[in-house]
Design a protein around this motif. Structure first.
Motif, PDB file in Angstrom:
ATOM      1  N   ASP A 143       4.884   3.274  -2.888  1.00 28.96           N
ATOM      2  CA  ASP A 143       3.777   2.737  -1.939  1.00 28.96           C
ATOM      3  C   ASP A 143       3.096   3.911  -1.581  1.00 28.96           C
ATOM      4  O   ASP A 143       3.131   4.554  -0.454  1.00 28.96           O
ATOM      5  CB  ASP A 143       4.271   1.776  -1.077  1.00 28.96           C
ATOM      6  CG  ASP A 143       2.843   1.175  -0.018  1.00 28.96           C
ATOM      7  OD1 ASP A 143       1.755   1.567  -0.630  1.00 28.96           O
ATOM      8  OD2 ASP A 143       3.276   0.554   0.844  1.00 28.96           O
ATOM      9  N   HIS A 177      -1.744  -6.659   6.540  1.00 27.36           N
ATOM     10  CA  HIS A 177      -0.759  -5.511   6.026  1.00 27.36           C
ATOM     11  C   HIS A 177      -0.906  -5.213   4.537  1.00 27.36           C
ATOM     12  O   HIS A 177      -0.532  -4.107   4.051  1.00 27.36           O
ATOM     13  CB  HIS A 177       0.673  -5.868   6.520  1.00 27.36           C
ATOM     14  CG  HIS A 177       1.644  -4.640   6.177  1.00 27.36           C
ATOM     15  ND1 HIS A 177       1.979  -3.706   6.973  1.00 27.36           N
ATOM     16  CD2 HIS A 177       2.690  -4.572   5.004  1.00 27.36           C
ATOM     17  CE1 HIS A 177       2.971  -2.789   6.394  1.00 27.36           C
ATOM     18  NE2 HIS A 177       3.293  -3.510   5.208  1.00 27.36           N
ATOM     19  N   ARG A 180      -2.820   1.209   9.241  1.00 24.89           N
ATOM     20  CA  ARG A 180      -2.423  -0.088   8.482  1.00 24.89           C
ATOM     21  C   ARG A 180      -1.787  -1.177   9.419  1.00 24.89           C
ATOM     22  O   ARG A 180      -0.915  -0.669  10.319  1.00 24.89           O
ATOM     23  CB  ARG A 180      -1.473   0.424   7.487  1.00 24.89           C
ATOM     24  CG  ARG A 180      -1.111  -0.787   6.507  1.00 24.89           C
ATOM     25  CD  ARG A 180      -0.130  -0.334   5.364  1.00 24.89           C
ATOM     26  NE  ARG A 180       0.116  -1.310   4.432  1.00 24.89           N
ATOM     27  CZ  ARG A 180       0.966  -1.314   3.386  1.00 24.89           C
ATOM     28  NH1 ARG A 180       1.441  -0.057   2.975  1.00 24.89           N
ATOM     29  NH2 ARG A 180       1.121  -2.201   2.499  1.00 24.89           N
ATOM     30  N   ASP A 200       0.565   3.694   1.572  1.00 24.33           N
ATOM     31  CA  ASP A 200       1.026   3.762   2.799  1.00 24.33           C
ATOM     32  C   ASP A 200       0.864   5.090   3.816  1.00 24.33           C
ATOM     33  O   ASP A 200       0.302   4.921   4.913  1.00 24.33           O
ATOM     34  CB  ASP A 200       2.417   3.458   2.979  1.00 24.33           C
ATOM     35  CG  ASP A 200       3.050   3.081   4.110  1.00 24.33           C
ATOM     36  OD1 ASP A 200       2.246   2.122   4.830  1.00 24.33           O
ATOM     37  OD2 ASP A 200       3.884   3.529   4.770  1.00 24.33           O
TER      38      ASP A 200
END
Length: 595
Positions: free
Chosen positions: A141, A38, A150, A144
């Motif tokens: 982030d 991750h 992801r 993401d």
């Protein structure tokens, strides 16, 4: 999406947020050296898959900073991506901070995910931005939304490390930590480093690739421990242990709100090197912080007697597996198709036969011929090659057993190899043996002793671009502070050697495009004689696998060096021989003969 397309999308997001420079480190939310799938954001955005490095993206440039272990690998993996390799420590190469100072425009914005950046780095970026009249944004982030597939956070179960393996109860460890808190005048201690939490609570997990660690945060109070983790991972047996030690479980991400609840009168012990910037910024200003190394760092590094006895057992298991592996290679290369990847699978299979095996302790390095010159090479279906006679095969691998974690490197010659390869192999063996044989006074660190390992290389105007050794955790981090062998100053590796520390001894030599040699044993730090001059110390090798005599030139070794090798090989035969088949034992007798 190609890497270049990902970078283009990142720049669009940067523009939307008004960000001039976006920093992506190699980290999870716990400053871990290795991370779960991750968290492999930097690899996703650059194509470079190594375990260390920082990427910086500006409107016009993309740079990837990494150290000497990865120069060759990074250059290969990032070719054609538009991301530039920045060789850390090389002349003329600015640090990340120097680069940001040079390139950030007046009034510019530096962006990063504050959960993945340490306190010191975050404060450094803030200072750089402030000097330019700009600011930082640390709660974004950006990747993401680019990374559509992801991997989710790990949901694998935790497991309890029984007392017969841990050697000390959680209650005892908590008492020791709380005593250190009292000395620091603190009533709270926030711990975010996964190996420290695992050691303290005698639990392990499978949330970080290869390392048996559990995604978690902890706040140690004087009468309880607040643990932030996915409760679904804990069995009833673990929960019962937690209850005995007043460990209360909370949702993983609740830590960020929890620290906001402390107030005036609270004193919090924190380790800035092991705390992320976002969490640090959530600590109220009225809470006084005491900044020092986590007390668990040194407690964990100095193994107790149960751990030490277990680790020695783990190394016997590993010695059996690896010796069988060498026998298998020597008898089958050139007769059947064996590749880097199939050899790696065979070694793991042999380790699994030893019992109490969990999984490898780090990503295996199995490198044939010129691949051996890539210090942290990882074979893949695209790079996998067949092992044949006329070359050397370097394997740097390890195993997690319930008895402990191992790390061993051997280089094996197939058929006739060149004179220069033999000379390099012999130099590496001399270096490894000499370092293991040193006697020193208590108070010495790896900085004092690294010259012993490097002298055979420096005399030939040669060098290797990595540390000579690192501490090893007990089912924790394979690279464990606070000590190591390194001639350059590093503040986290200058702690004096303490009895019952475990450290690796792994010199090497790497000739790009040709070959690489590394030989690695693990050493136990021991107390020697104490007299009017002080406490003398020495190392006890605990790795027992032959050093390939087919690649040794005895004439290049002094009488003392040959004796060191012969004595080591005698012990290998005594300890490993009884566990082998008759044919393997006969082979080992030949490969541990006196030279």
């Amino acid at each position: 999406m190609k890497v270049s397309e990902r970078v283009d999308r990142l720049r669009l997001l940067m523009e939307e947020k008004g960000i001039d420079a976006y920093v992506i480190p190699t980290a999870d939310y716990h400053q871990s050296e290795y991370v779960g799938e991750h968290f492999k954001v930097r690899a996703f955005m650059t194509g470079f898959t190594g375990s260390a490095g920082t990427a910086v993206f500006t409107k016009n440039e993309a740079g990837m900073w990494t150290d000497g272990r990865y120069f060759i690998q990074a250059a290969l993996e990032m070719e054609g991506t538009g991301v530039t390799l920045r060789k850390m420590g090389e002349p003329g190469v600015p640090t990340v901070e120097e680069y940001l100072k040079e390139t950030l425009p007046e009034g510019g914005m530096i962006g990063f995910d504050g959960r993945t950046v340490g306190v010191d780095e975050g404060q450094s970026y803030a200072a750089i931005a402030k000097a330019k009249g700009g600011d930082i944004i640390y709660d974004c982030d950006l990747v993401d939304s680019i990374w559509s597939d992801r991997p989710p956070l790990s949901e694998k179960p935790a497991f309890l490390l029984e007392l017969k393996y841990a050697g000390e109860t959680t209650a005892s460890k908590l008492e020791r930590v709380r005593n250190e808190m009292k000395k620091a005048g603190a009533n709270l201690h926030v711990i975010t480093s996964l190996d420290d939490i695992g050691w303290l609570l005698n639990v392990r997990g499978d949330d970080v690739e290869y390392f048996p660690l559990l995604l978690s945060y902890a706040i140690v109070k004087m009468d309880s421990v607040e643990l932030y983790a996915d409760e679904r991972k804990f069995s009833d047996a673990i929960k019962a242990e937690f209850k005995k030690n007043h460990v209360c479980i909370h949702p993983y991400n609740d830590i960020y709100e929890a620290v906001k609840a402390f107030g005036a009168g609270d004193v919090m012990l924190i380790d800035p090197r092991r705390l992320n910037y976002a969490l640090y910024n959530n600590i109220p200003d009225v809470v006084r912080t005491v900044k020092q190394e986590n007390p668990t760092i040194i407690m964990k590094a100095v193994k107790n007697d149960v751990e030490t006895a277990n680790i020695k057992k783990a190394h016997i298991k590993d010695g059996i597996a690896h010796t069988k592996f060498m026998y298998w290679l020597k008898h089958n290369v050139g007769k059947m198709k064996i590749t880097e990847l199939s050899a790696s699978d065979k070694l793991e299979e042999l380790r699994a036969e030893q019992g109490n095996f969990l999984w490898p302790s780090f990503e295996p390095i199995c490198a044939y011929k010129e691949h051996g010159a890539i210090v942290h090479y990882t074979s893949s279906p695209e790079t996998d090659v067949e092992l044949k006679e006329g070359g050397m095969f370097l394997t740097d691998t390890g195993a997690n057993y319930y008895e402990g974690s191992t790390d061993i490197t051997r280089t094996v010659a197939f058929g006739e190899i060149s004179q220069i390869e033999k000379e390099h192999f012999t130099s590496v063996a001399i270096s490894m043996l000499n370092l293991a044989d040193v006697r020193f006074l208590y108070g010495c660190s790896g900085m004092n002793l690294d010259y012993v390992a490097r002298e055979p290389f420096w005399r030939q105007n040669l060098n290797f671009n990595h540390g000579t050794g690192h501490g090893v955790g007990y089912l924790g981090n394979i690279h464990e502070p606070p000590t190591g062998f390194r001639w350059q100053f590093r503040p986290n590796e200058v702690h004096p050697f303490e009895a019952n520390m475990i450290i690796t001894d792994e010199p090497g030599i790497y000739i790009e495009g040709s070959h690489g040699v590394r030989t690695e044993n693990e050493l136990l730090v021991c107390k020697g004689e104490k007299n009017e001059y002080g406490q003398f110390m020495y190392f006890e090798p605990i790795t027992f696998v032959p050093v390939d005599l087919d690649a040794i030139i005895p004439e290049l070794m002094t009488e003392k060096e040959r004796t060191l090798l012969n004595d080591y090989h005698k012990k290998v035969y005594e300890l490993i021989g009884p566990h082998l088949t008759k044919d393997e034992q006969e082979w080992l007798k030949e490969y541990t003969r006196a030279i």
